[in-house]
Design a protein around this motif. Sequence first.
Motif, PDB file in Angstrom:
ATOM      1  N   GLN A  61       0.766  -1.238   0.000  1.00  0.00           N
ATOM      2  CA  GLN A  61       0.000   0.000   0.000  1.00  0.00           C
ATOM      3  C   GLN A  61       0.797   1.288   0.000  1.00  0.00           C
ATOM      4  N   ASP A  62       2.097   1.217   0.256  1.00  0.00           N
ATOM      5  CA  ASP A  62       2.814   2.495   0.380  1.00  0.00           C
ATOM      6  C   ASP A  62       2.786   3.251  -0.940  1.00  0.00           C
ATOM      7  N   GLU A  63       2.615   4.584  -0.859  1.00  0.00           N
ATOM      8  CA  GLU A  63       2.547   5.352  -2.112  1.00  0.00           C
ATOM      9  C   GLU A  63       3.916   5.512  -2.752  1.00  0.00           C
ATOM     10  N   ASP A  64       4.963   5.267  -1.978  1.00  0.00           N
ATOM     11  CA  ASP A  64       6.320   5.429  -2.504  1.00  0.00           C
ATOM     12  C   ASP A  64       6.857   4.103  -3.046  1.00  0.00           C
TER      13      ASP A  64
END
Length: 118
Positions: A61-64
């Motif tokens: 899920q991390d946006e990065d």
Amino acid sequence: GKGVPEKLNASGKPRTEDLAAQMKSGGEMERRRAVQKAAITPPTGRALQRLQEALAVRMRQDEDIQVRREAAVSLSKISPPPDAGVTQAMLDAALNEKDAAVCAALVGILTARGEVGN
């Protein structure tokens, strides 16, 4: 701001709770550092499970992009194969991954772990 100084547990490792919290709510660099640190001296037992769960969330899920990839690498390092839960988490992440490089990294890790046929 530098935030709170890191608390180390008795054996001098960052506490699992702190790492998990940093992964969840830290800035991009903090999250990246936390996922990297997770693999250095992994805990055991329940703490290891908590750390695996936290890493799995980052990986999915991390946006990065960097954080997602680093989380996958750390997760593979702290989870000796075969670990069905970790394998499933990685397969799910690979299937849902929009970035080709991260997807390739995930597949590479699974292959290296011997959990996916080539």
